[in-house]
Design a protein around this motif. Structure first.
Motif, PDB file in Angstrom:
ATOM      1  N   TYR A 140       3.874  -1.409   5.431  1.00 24.46           N
ATOM      2  CA  TYR A 140       2.888  -0.452   4.937  1.00 24.46           C
ATOM      3  C   TYR A 140       2.934  -0.363   3.413  1.00 24.46           C
ATOM      4  O   TYR A 140       3.948  -0.692   2.792  1.00 24.46           O
ATOM      5  CB  TYR A 140       3.154   0.938   5.528  1.00 24.46           C
ATOM      6  CG  TYR A 140       2.590   1.117   6.917  1.00 24.46           C
ATOM      7  CD1 TYR A 140       1.304   1.604   7.116  1.00 24.46           C
ATOM      8  CD2 TYR A 140       3.339   0.769   8.032  1.00 24.46           C
ATOM      9  CE1 TYR A 140       0.780   1.758   8.383  1.00 24.46           C
ATOM     10  CE2 TYR A 140       2.828   0.916   9.318  1.00 24.46           C
ATOM     11  CZ  TYR A 140       1.545   1.413   9.479  1.00 24.46           C
ATOM     12  OH  TYR A 140       1.026   1.549  10.742  1.00 24.46           O
ATOM     13  N   PRO A 141       1.846   0.129   2.800  1.00 28.00           N
ATOM     14  CA  PRO A 141       1.876   0.353   1.356  1.00 28.00           C
ATOM     15  C   PRO A 141       2.993   1.319   0.981  1.00 28.00           C
ATOM     16  O   PRO A 141       3.280   2.279   1.709  1.00 28.00           O
ATOM     17  CB  PRO A 141       0.492   0.970   1.079  1.00 28.00           C
ATOM     18  CG  PRO A 141      -0.382   0.441   2.180  1.00 28.00           C
ATOM     19  CD  PRO A 141       0.502   0.401   3.381  1.00 28.00           C
ATOM     20  N   ALA A 142       3.634   1.065  -0.158  1.00 22.88           N
ATOM     21  CA  ALA A 142       4.723   1.899  -0.652  1.00 22.88           C
ATOM     22  C   ALA A 142       4.727   1.794  -2.175  1.00 22.88           C
ATOM     23  O   ALA A 142       3.854   1.143  -2.760  1.00 22.88           O
ATOM     24  CB  ALA A 142       6.054   1.455  -0.058  1.00 22.88           C
ATOM     25  N   LEU A 143       5.695   2.431  -2.792  1.00 20.37           N
ATOM     26  CA  LEU A 143       5.799   2.386  -4.242  1.00 20.37           C
ATOM     27  C   LEU A 143       7.188   1.911  -4.661  1.00 20.37           C
ATOM     28  O   LEU A 143       8.200   2.326  -4.078  1.00 20.37           O
ATOM     29  CB  LEU A 143       5.547   3.776  -4.849  1.00 20.37           C
ATOM     30  CG  LEU A 143       4.122   4.324  -4.752  1.00 20.37           C
ATOM     31  CD1 LEU A 143       4.081   5.782  -5.229  1.00 20.37           C
ATOM     32  CD2 LEU A 143       3.147   3.471  -5.557  1.00 20.37           C
ATOM     33  N   LEU A 144       7.211   1.039  -5.672  1.00 28.01           N
ATOM     34  CA  LEU A 144       8.462   0.654  -6.309  1.00 28.01           C
ATOM     35  C   LEU A 144       8.557   1.430  -7.614  1.00 28.01           C
ATOM     36  O   LEU A 144       7.651   1.378  -8.445  1.00 28.01           O
ATOM     37  CB  LEU A 144       8.494  -0.845  -6.601  1.00 28.01           C
ATOM     38  CG  LEU A 144       8.292  -1.812  -5.424  1.00 28.01           C
ATOM     39  CD1 LEU A 144       8.440  -3.254  -5.904  1.00 28.01           C
ATOM     40  CD2 LEU A 144       9.259  -1.515  -4.295  1.00 28.01           C
TER      41      LEU A 144
END
Length: 309
Positions: free
Chosen positions: A262-266
Motif C-alpha cells: 500500500y502507499p506509505a511515506l518514507l
C-alpha cells in the motif's frame, strides 16, 4: 489461484548456479522463491528473518531426492512453513522483552503487488499486526489456506496434523481475524489520497487539516526498539497524535513510497531513511499510524530503495 506474483524483486541466483547453469534443484527453488519468501515473511513479519528461512529451506532442499517428490511446490512450502514456525516461536520470546511497541519490518513492494488485492491486504502493516494476535499454528493455517489457497490436506501434511484438525484451526483463525481486521476494504486510491493530504498537513503544520484526517480514537505506534527515540506506549487520540506529528514538520522530508502493498511515506533525515510511516484507514479516516524507526528493521528496505533508484 496458481503460481502468483507474491513479491517482485531482482533475485540474485548466481551463487546457486553451477558453472553458469542451474541444476534441477536450484531451478525449482528459484521458480518458487517469491512464493516461499512471502510465506516466510507473512509468518514472521520480518524480511531479514524470511531470508534466513529461505536459506535454511534451500539447505534442506538440496538434500532431497527430487524423483521421490510428487509435488515439489508443496514440498518447498512445507519446508518453509516448518522453518518459519520454528523461528516464529523464537521471535515471540524475543518480543516479550522488546522495548516499546513492536511493529513488523516494512517491506518495499513493487506496483504489481497492488494489482493482487488479496495479497496486498495480507501483507499490509495493519493485517500483519492482526496476524500477530494468532497462535503460531493458527497463523500458518490461516495464511496457507486464506492467502495461498492450499488444500486442507496439503496444510495438514505441512503441519503434521489431520485435515479435520486443520479445518477446525482454520475456522477459529478466520473468526479471530475477521473480528480484528480493518472494517471495510480500502482501495489503493483512497489510501494514496489520504496520505497525500496527510503529507501536506504535516509539511505545512496545518493542525486543523491534520485533525480532519484523523479518527477521534486514532492510535500512533512508534517502533524504536530501544535503539532510537520513540514513544514507549501507544499514542492515542487525534489531538495528541496531531501534536506529536506537528513536531516532526520541518525536521524530516516526506517521500511517497509503496510499502507492504500500500502507499506509505518514507521520512528522510539528511537523505537517509529515518522512519517508515504506514496507515490504517477505516470509514475514510486514519485510525492507525505505524511508524517504524528501529534501524535494524529499516536496513533491508533501505538497501532495496537504493537498488531501485
Amino acid at each position: 489461484m496458481g503460481e502468483r506474483r507474491e513479491r517482485t524483486t531482482d533475485d540474485t541466483v548466481g551463487h546457486l548456479a553451477r558453472g553458469g547453469r542451474m541444476d534441477s534443484a536450484t531451478e525449482r527453488f528459484v521458480a518458487h522463491r517469491n512464493l516461499l519468501f512471502t510465506v516466510a515473511y507473512e509468518m514472521l513479519g520480518s524480511a531479514a528473518d524470511a531470508e534466513d528461512v529461505l536459506q535454511e529451506t534451500w539447505l534442506r532442499w538440496v538434500g532431497v531426492d527430487l524423483d521421490a517428490v510428487r509435488d515439489q511446490r508443496a514440498y518447498l512450502v512445507r519446508i518453509t512453513t516448518r522453518q518459519a514456525l520454528s523461528r516464529l516461536r523464537t521471535l515471540r520470546r524475543r518480543k516479550e522483552s522488546y522495548v516499546g511497541p513492536w511493529l513488523p519490518e516494512p517491506l518495499l513492494t513493487a506496483p504489481d503487488v497492488a494489482e493482487d488485492v488479496e495479497l496486498a491486504d495480507s501483507i499490509s502493516m495493519a493485517m500483519l499486526l492482526v496476524l500477530e494476535t494468532l497462535r503460531p499454528t493458527e497463523r500458518a493455517v490461516f495464511l496457507l489456506r486464506e492467502v495461498f489457497d492450499l488444500e486442507y490436506d496439503e496444510i495438514a501434511e505441512a503441519l503434521d496434523k489431520s485435515a479435520a484438525a486443520v479445518r477446525q484451526i482454520a475456522h477459529r483463525a478466520r473468526a479471530h481475524v475477521a473480528a480484528r481486521r480493518p472494517r471495510g476494504a480500502v482501495s489503493q486510491a483512497e489510501t494514496r489520497d489520504a496520505l497525500d493530504a496527510f503529507q501536506q498537513a504535516v509539511e505545512t503544520g496545518e493542525l486543523q487539516r491534520l485533525l480532519d484526517l484523523l479518527a477521534p480514537d486514532v492510535v500512533l505506534l512508534t517502533d524504536g526498539g530501544g535503539v532510537v527515540r520513540a514513544a514507549l506506549a501507544p499514542v492515542v487520540g487525534a489531538g495528541t497524535v496531531a501534536a506529536v506529528l506537528g513536531r516532526i514538520a520541518g525536521a524530516v522530508s516526506l517521500h511517497p513510497a509503496r510499502v507492504n502493498g500500500y502507499p506509505a511515506l518514507l521520512l528522510r533525515l539528511n537523505g537517509a531513511i529515518d522512519t517508515v510511516m504506514a496507515v490504517r484507514i477505516d470509514d475514510g479516516l486514519i485510525t492507525g499510524l505505524y511508524a517504524v524507526r528501529n534501524p535494524e528493521k529499516l536496513s533491508y528496505l533501505a538497501q532495496e530503495a537504493t537498488l531501485r533508484r
